[in-house]
Design a protein around this motif. Structure first.
Motif, PDB file in Angstrom:
ATOM      1  N   LEU A  69       6.168 -26.843 112.113  1.00 19.73           N
ATOM      2  CA  LEU A  69       7.529 -27.361 112.243  1.00 19.73           C
ATOM      3  C   LEU A  69       8.138 -27.665 110.882  1.00 19.73           C
ATOM      4  N   SER A  70       9.381 -27.178 110.680  1.00 15.81           N
ATOM      5  CA  SER A  70      10.118 -27.546 109.471  1.00 15.81           C
ATOM      6  C   SER A  70      10.981 -28.770 109.779  1.00 15.81           C
ATOM      7  N   LYS A  71      11.439 -29.447 108.738  1.00 17.31           N
ATOM      8  CA  LYS A  71      12.266 -30.638 108.919  1.00 17.31           C
ATOM      9  C   LYS A  71      13.620 -30.320 109.544  1.00 17.31           C
ATOM     10  N   PHE A  72      13.975 -29.033 109.614  1.00 18.34           N
ATOM     11  CA  PHE A  72      15.235 -28.603 110.228  1.00 18.34           C
ATOM     12  C   PHE A  72      15.077 -28.235 111.702  1.00 18.34           C
ATOM     13  N   GLY A  73      13.828 -28.253 112.203  1.00 20.17           N
ATOM     14  CA  GLY A  73      13.567 -27.928 113.598  1.00 20.17           C
ATOM     15  C   GLY A  73      13.073 -26.517 113.826  1.00 20.17           C
ATOM     16  N   LEU A  74      13.089 -25.684 112.803  1.00 16.72           N
ATOM     17  CA  LEU A  74      12.593 -24.314 112.922  1.00 16.72           C
ATOM     18  C   LEU A  74      11.072 -24.349 113.046  1.00 16.72           C
TER      19      LEU A  74
END
Length: 159
Positions: A69-74
């Motif tokens: 998980l990235s901090k942007f939700g991707l």
């Protein structure tokens, strides 16, 4: 830039090793854990990844891959996970587009032990279900960025 640590188990349930998630996307094996190939995207100059969850074979606990998980939700993947499994598991998960995703958890089928979906926790307390994960109702909404971690309790048969 260590962001997360996930344990890896032997078939008998003893700990084999683990994986350290780097903020740039690397899943670094430790102990007796094997390298996950192909790896998640590695971004040498961007510290954006915040959490990882291992996808395991329910029969022998071997690691099949991982969701990152990235901090942007991707959500990116590591390992040879099939496109249909990825699409079915992540269907409906938002890509926020700004720094608000905080944690990722897998939704596990109680009968098969396989992954059926995911949950993404945002910083405001929102819990976003993807795939066939049951929706969580009545989650708190704080209105400001304070939520950091989500843990799921799974029912286990009583001995």
């Amino acid at each position: 830039i260590a962001r997360d640590f996930e344990l890896d188990y032997n078939p008998d349930g003893t700990i084999k090793g683990g994986y350290i998630l780097d903020g740039r996307g690397a899943m670094n094996p430790v102990g007796g854990s094997a390298l996950i190939v192909p790896p998640a995207p590695f971004l040498i100059d961007q510290d954006i990844y915040v959490d990882a969850e291992l996808v395991k074979n329910p029969a022998d606990l071997s690691v099949l891959g991982a969701f990152v998980l990235s901090k942007f939700g991707l959500i990116s993947t590591a390992g040879p996970l099939s496109a249909s499994f990825i699409n079915n598991t992540l269907k409906g998960v938002p890509n926020f587009g700004f720094n608000i995703a905080r944690d990722l958890e897998l939704s596990i089928d109680v009968n098969s032990g396989g992954v059926i979906g995911v949950y993404v926790l945002d910083g405001f307390g929102g819990i976003h279900a993807g795939g066939s994960a049951p929706k969580i109702h009545d989650a708190p909404f704080f209105g400001f960025d304070v939520a950091r971690d989500l843990e799921l309790l799974r029912n286990a048969p009583q001995d």
